[in-house]
Enzyme design. Structure first.
Site, PDB file in Angstrom:
ATOM      1  N   GLY A   1       0.839  -1.193   0.000  1.00  0.00           N
ATOM      2  CA  GLY A   1       0.000   0.000   0.000  1.00  0.00           C
ATOM      3  C   GLY A   1       0.870   1.237   0.000  1.00  0.00           C
TER       4      GLY A   1
ATOM      5  CD  GLN B   1       3.507   5.841   2.409  1.00  0.00           C
ATOM      6  OE1 GLN B   1       2.516   5.319   1.932  1.00  0.00           O
ATOM      7  NE2 GLN B   1       4.446   5.135   3.016  1.00  0.00           N
TER       8      GLN B   1
ATOM      9  CB  CYS C   1       5.229   2.136   7.194  1.00  0.00           C
ATOM     10  SG  CYS C   1       4.802   3.648   6.325  1.00  0.00           S
ATOM     11  CG  LEU C   2       6.629   0.813   1.174  1.00  0.00           C
ATOM     12  CD1 LEU C   2       6.060   1.078  -0.210  1.00  0.00           C
ATOM     13  CD2 LEU C   2       7.750  -0.218   1.103  1.00  0.00           C
TER      14      LEU C   2
ATOM     15  CG  HIS D   1      -0.581   1.466   7.406  1.00  0.00           C
ATOM     16  ND1 HIS D   1       0.385   1.002   8.264  1.00  0.00           N
ATOM     17  CD2 HIS D   1       0.067   2.240   6.500  1.00  0.00           C
ATOM     18  CE1 HIS D   1       1.568   1.497   7.897  1.00  0.00           C
ATOM     19  NE2 HIS D   1       1.405   2.242   6.821  1.00  0.00           N
ATOM     20  CD  GLU D   2      -1.080   2.615   2.805  1.00  0.00           C
ATOM     21  OE1 GLU D   2      -0.603   3.754   2.631  1.00  0.00           O
ATOM     22  OE2 GLU D   2      -0.363   1.633   3.064  1.00  0.00           O
TER      23      GLU D   2
ATOM     24  CG  HIS E   1       0.550   7.025   5.296  1.00  0.00           C
ATOM     25  ND1 HIS E   1       1.761   7.433   5.811  1.00  0.00           N
ATOM     26  CD2 HIS E   1       0.656   5.683   5.143  1.00  0.00           C
ATOM     27  CE1 HIS E   1       2.551   6.376   5.963  1.00  0.00           C
ATOM     28  NE2 HIS E   1       1.900   5.306   5.569  1.00  0.00           N
TER      29      HIS E   1
HETATM   30 ZN    ZN Z   1       2.690   3.391   5.598  1.00  0.00          ZN
END
Ligand code: ZN
Length: 175
Positions: A47, A52, A95-96, A137-138, A141
């Site tokens: 995701g 991000q 998380c990236l 989670h997204e 962000h």
């Molecule tokens: Zn993330």
């Protein structure tokens, strides 16, 4: 399509609240989503939110297909969480933007998610399991919240230090 740079902690941009996309799903937004998907696949991750890659718009891409399955890209423009379950369950998240850090976060086990898809149509999905974890989670962000914000201060600081050190090491090796 192009791979974009993924911001990592403690980049202050990750704390920004993203703005709604105005005027529907245009070609410009589709290009952003195509780039985000390519960036996410290359990382690899399941995701990615637009912030991000430094774009403060309410746009998310996701693909929850397993390694042996056909790709199943999902696109979310202006997503909203509806009716989150009272029951919560822990899941080990990553998380990236916080690479190589994993920890358990409690979230509602299921919810509904309302959004515009790639074609600009309004969709309402029932999300549970990994889908529910990932969309929540997204969505965080988009509010400038990271999963490490749910951890203790000590754990959060450790996570940021770890990412910072890894970045410094990568830079030194590249120099
Ligand atoms: Zn993330």
């Amino acid at each position: 399509m192009a791979i974009r740079e993924i911001l990592t902690v403690p980049d202050p941009k990750l704390k920004e609240v993203s703005k709604p996309v105005e005027g529907g799903v245009t070609d410009e937004i589709r290009t952003l989503m195509d780039d985000m998907l390519e960036t996410m696949y290359a990382a690899p991750g399941i995701g990615l939110a637009a912030i991000q890659v430094g774009v403060p718009l309410r746009v998310i891409v996701m693909d929850l297909a397993g390694e042996d399955e056909e790709p199943n890209p999902r696109y979310f423009v202006n997503p909203e969480i509806l009716d989150p379950a009272e029951e919560t369950t822990p899941y080990e998240e990553g998380c990236l933007s916080v690479p190589d850090v994993f920890d358990e976060v409690d979230r509602p086990v299921r919810c509904r998610v309302k959004y515009l898809n790639y074609d600009g149509e309004e969709v309402i999905d029932e999300a549970e399991g990994l889908y529910a974890v990932c969309i929540q989670h997204e969505m965080d962000h988009l509010e400038g919240t990271l999963f490490i914000d749910y951890l203790s201060r000590l754990k959060r600081q450790r996570a940021v230090d770890k990412v910072r050190k890894a970045r410094r090491r990568a830079k030194e090796e590249a120099a």
